[in-house]
Motif scaffolding. Structure first.
Motif, PDB file in Angstrom:
ATOM      1  N   THR A   1      -1.608 -41.705  25.391  1.00 50.93           N
ATOM      2  CA  THR A   1      -0.167 -41.849  25.597  1.00 50.93           C
ATOM      3  C   THR A   1       0.129 -42.847  26.702  1.00 50.93           C
ATOM      4  N   LEU A   2      -0.668 -42.820  27.758  1.00 52.86           N
ATOM      5  CA  LEU A   2      -0.479 -43.776  28.844  1.00 52.86           C
ATOM      6  C   LEU A   2      -0.660 -45.206  28.346  1.00 52.86           C
ATOM      7  N   VAL A   3      -1.676 -45.439  27.523  1.00 48.72           N
ATOM      8  CA  VAL A   3      -1.892 -46.773  26.965  1.00 48.72           C
ATOM      9  C   VAL A   3      -0.708 -47.185  26.095  1.00 48.72           C
ATOM     10  N   VAL A   4      -0.191 -46.248  25.313  1.00 50.16           N
ATOM     11  CA  VAL A   4       0.907 -46.544  24.390  1.00 50.16           C
ATOM     12  C   VAL A   4       2.178 -46.914  25.137  1.00 50.16           C
ATOM     13  N   ILE A   5       2.545 -46.150  26.177  1.00 50.18           N
ATOM     14  CA  ILE A   5       3.814 -46.431  26.863  1.00 50.18           C
ATOM     15  C   ILE A   5       3.767 -47.776  27.576  1.00 50.18           C
ATOM     16  N   VAL A   6       2.568 -48.201  27.977  1.00 49.03           N
ATOM     17  CA  VAL A   6       2.429 -49.499  28.626  1.00 49.03           C
ATOM     18  C   VAL A   6       2.383 -50.617  27.591  1.00 49.03           C
ATOM     19  N   ALA A   7       1.623 -50.417  26.519  1.00 50.48           N
ATOM     20  CA  ALA A   7       1.478 -51.463  25.498  1.00 50.48           C
ATOM     21  C   ALA A   7       2.795 -51.772  24.809  1.00 50.48           C
ATOM     22  N   THR A   8       3.645 -50.764  24.644  1.00 49.83           N
ATOM     23  CA  THR A   8       4.944 -50.984  23.983  1.00 49.83           C
ATOM     24  C   THR A   8       6.018 -51.437  24.952  1.00 49.83           C
TER      25      THR A   8
ATOM     26  N   VAL B   1       2.021 -51.542  15.691  1.00 50.48           N
ATOM     27  CA  VAL B   1       2.941 -50.779  14.837  1.00 50.48           C
ATOM     28  C   VAL B   1       2.585 -49.299  14.887  1.00 50.48           C
ATOM     29  N   SER B   2       1.293 -48.994  14.862  1.00 49.53           N
ATOM     30  CA  SER B   2       0.862 -47.600  14.980  1.00 49.53           C
ATOM     31  C   SER B   2       1.311 -47.005  16.306  1.00 49.53           C
ATOM     32  N   MET B   3       1.209 -47.797  17.373  1.00 52.51           N
ATOM     33  CA  MET B   3       1.631 -47.309  18.685  1.00 52.51           C
ATOM     34  C   MET B   3       3.138 -47.107  18.748  1.00 52.51           C
ATOM     35  N   ASN B   4       3.889 -47.955  18.084  1.00 53.69           N
ATOM     36  CA  ASN B   4       5.346 -47.767  18.036  1.00 53.69           C
ATOM     37  C   ASN B   4       5.702 -46.427  17.403  1.00 53.69           C
ATOM     38  N   TYR B   5       5.044 -46.101  16.298  1.00 53.93           N
ATOM     39  CA  TYR B   5       5.310 -44.820  15.642  1.00 53.93           C
ATOM     40  C   TYR B   5       4.786 -43.656  16.473  1.00 53.93           C
ATOM     41  N   TYR B   6       3.659 -43.868  17.121  1.00 56.44           N
ATOM     42  CA  TYR B   6       3.106 -42.853  18.030  1.00 56.44           C
ATOM     43  C   TYR B   6       4.149 -42.523  19.103  1.00 56.44           C
ATOM     44  N   TYR B   7       4.699 -43.571  19.731  1.00 56.77           N
ATOM     45  CA  TYR B   7       5.674 -43.390  20.805  1.00 56.77           C
ATOM     46  C   TYR B   7       6.911 -42.643  20.328  1.00 56.77           C
ATOM     47  N   ALA B   8       7.328 -42.923  19.100  1.00 60.70           N
ATOM     48  CA  ALA B   8       8.579 -42.356  18.582  1.00 60.70           C
ATOM     49  C   ALA B   8       8.432 -40.934  18.075  1.00 60.70           C
ATOM     50  N   THR B   9       7.207 -40.510  17.707  1.00 61.14           N
ATOM     51  CA  THR B   9       7.075 -39.228  17.010  1.00 61.14           C
ATOM     52  C   THR B   9       6.184 -38.198  17.702  1.00 61.14           C
ATOM     53  N   LEU B  10       4.987 -38.592  18.126  1.00 64.84           N
ATOM     54  CA  LEU B  10       4.032 -37.596  18.620  1.00 64.84           C
ATOM     55  C   LEU B  10       4.507 -36.909  19.884  1.00 64.84           C
ATOM     56  N   HIS B  11       5.343 -37.573  20.643  1.00 63.65           N
ATOM     57  CA  HIS B  11       5.931 -36.983  21.847  1.00 63.65           C
ATOM     58  C   HIS B  11       6.538 -35.609  21.531  1.00 63.65           C
ATOM     59  N   PHE B  12       7.191 -35.507  20.383  1.00 63.74           N
ATOM     60  CA  PHE B  12       7.819 -34.247  19.982  1.00 63.74           C
ATOM     61  C   PHE B  12       6.863 -33.378  19.166  1.00 63.74           C
TER      62      PHE B  12
ATOM     63  N   HIS C   1       0.942 -57.931  25.678  1.00 61.79           N
ATOM     64  CA  HIS C   1       0.691 -59.103  24.841  1.00 61.79           C
ATOM     65  C   HIS C   1      -0.600 -58.959  24.033  1.00 61.79           C
ATOM     66  N   ALA C   2      -1.625 -58.385  24.626  1.00 64.82           N
ATOM     67  CA  ALA C   2      -2.902 -58.230  23.922  1.00 64.82           C
ATOM     68  C   ALA C   2      -2.769 -57.300  22.729  1.00 64.82           C
ATOM     69  N   VAL C   3      -2.128 -56.151  22.921  1.00 64.26           N
ATOM     70  CA  VAL C   3      -1.989 -55.185  21.823  1.00 64.26           C
ATOM     71  C   VAL C   3      -1.011 -55.704  20.781  1.00 64.26           C
ATOM     72  N   ASN C   4       0.019 -56.410  21.211  1.00 61.61           N
ATOM     73  CA  ASN C   4       0.995 -56.936  20.259  1.00 61.61           C
ATOM     74  C   ASN C   4       0.371 -57.938  19.302  1.00 61.61           C
ATOM     75  N   SER C   5      -0.729 -58.573  19.671  1.00 64.44           N
ATOM     76  CA  SER C   5      -1.375 -59.559  18.803  1.00 64.44           C
ATOM     77  C   SER C   5      -2.107 -58.911  17.633  1.00 64.44           C
ATOM     78  N   VAL C   6      -2.296 -57.579  17.685  1.00 68.32           N
ATOM     79  CA  VAL C   6      -2.941 -56.841  16.594  1.00 68.32           C
ATOM     80  C   VAL C   6      -1.850 -56.011  15.909  1.00 68.32           C
ATOM     81  N   THR C   7      -1.320 -56.537  14.810  1.00 69.52           N
ATOM     82  CA  THR C   7      -0.117 -55.962  14.215  1.00 69.52           C
ATOM     83  C   THR C   7      -0.268 -54.497  13.847  1.00 69.52           C
ATOM     84  N   TRP C   8      -1.345 -54.142  13.148  1.00 62.68           N
ATOM     85  CA  TRP C   8      -1.486 -52.757  12.713  1.00 62.68           C
ATOM     86  C   TRP C   8      -1.577 -51.801  13.900  1.00 62.68           C
ATOM     87  N   LEU C   9      -2.178 -52.278  15.006  1.00 66.72           N
ATOM     88  CA  LEU C   9      -2.349 -51.434  16.174  1.00 66.72           C
ATOM     89  C   LEU C   9      -1.023 -51.196  16.892  1.00 66.72           C
TER      90      LEU C   9
END
Length: 301
Positions: free
Chosen positions: A234-241, A108-119, A98-106
């Motif tokens: 990455t750990l922060v991203v998988i939890v925040a999303t 959204v960046s994490m969503n793309y991070y999760y979808a792409t940087l993994h590969f 909920h905290a990270v979701n309140s910062v839109t740019w952050l």
């Protein structure tokens, strides 16, 4: 007599590897000591590696997505994980989400991070190993493959819903809320991926593999620091999303430990303990030569 030398591919001389058995050390009345030596690394073939990685990832995706989703069991397991984390006092996923979701740019960046940087990062590390550390490449690649293989067993034996799919826990599916492109975990592409294969987290398994390899082998201090930061972020991203629980990350690390164990059992050394380069010693011919083909560390400049 002077110390024996061999010629490398680049024409330089190098002392034989201490890992190779010294036959001259054995005297007539003294038995030769045999040690369990690391396997000699072979020079990787670029086309074989490209084909192997492509086929392996296709096979992994096929098997992972063919595992029965078992929705009800996956949701029950998610409830158990959530309650276990509350008991342990580490159930902070909802607050972070909920905290990270309140910062839109952050977020959204994490969503793309999760979808792409993994590969992207994983493939980049493989390419770097192939080009700069060919003697260590095969052992490090085996770690990654064994880690991913055992993860498939986890997906089959323990279906687990991610937090974003739980009932009544008020997690936010950040991909749906922000209409983020690229994630196969939600939205239009969700039917192409098993939604209930959250344990173990291969985002963590692969990112920690990248971090360990970079930290162990990179020469620049800044690169070592980035190697440590990557799995942490990455750990922060998988939890925040809301794609994983903390304990999914633990599962990913356990799988990685298994992968290192498999690689060590085969090569009898950790990847960083193997020679950086491989150089072919010509067959036969030379004084004291056995006529065998061996690979030795290239001489240092």
């Amino acid at each position: 007599m002077g110390e024996a030398t061999v010629k490398t591919l680049e024409g330089r001389t190098a002392t034989p590897s201490p890992m190779v058995e010294d036959e001259a050390a054995a005297s007539p009345g003294r038995p030769r000591l045999r040690t369990r030596l690391p396997r000699t690394p072979a020079r990787p073939s670029i086309w074989f590696e490209v084909m192997l990685i492509a086929v392996s990832y296709w096979t992994y995706s096929l098997i992972r997505n063919a595992v029965p989703e078992q929705k009800n069991q996956a949701l029950r397991n998610a409830d158990w994980i959530w309650q276990a984390e509350q008991t342990l006092g580490i159930a902070v996923e909802a607050s972070v989400n909920h905290a990270v979701n309140s910062v839109t740019w952050l977020i959204v960046s994490m969503n793309y991070y999760y979808a792409t940087l993994h590969f992207i990062v994983t493939i980049s590390v493989l390419v770097w190993l192939y080009r700069v550390h060919p003697g260590r490449y095969a052992a490090a690649r085996l770690v990654l493959f064994a880690t991913t293989g055992v993860a498939l067993v986890g997906y089959y034996l323990y279906p687990l819903a991610p937090p974003r799919l739980m009932n009544g826990q008020n997690f936010i599916d950040t991909v749906l809320v922000h209409d983020t492109w690229g994630s196969m975990a939600s939205g239009d592409l969700k039917n192409m991926s098993n939604q209930y294969a959250a344990m173990p987290s291969m985002h963590i398994g692969w990112s920690v593999w990248c971090g360990v390899i970079i930290f162990a082998l990179a020469a620049a201090p800044w690169a070592k620091i980035l190697g440590l930061l990557y799995p942490t972020l990455t750990l922060v991203v998988i939890v925040a999303t809301a794609n994983h629980f903390w304990l999914d990350a633990v599962g990913g690390i356990v799988c990685l430990a298994f992968g290192f164990g498999v690689s060590y059992a085969w090569y009898r050394a950790l990847p960083q303990q193997l020679p950086q380069l491989v150089a072919e010693v010509p067959r036969g011919g030379g004084p004291g030569g056995s006529g065998l083909r061996r690979f030795l560390p290239a001489a240092r400049t």
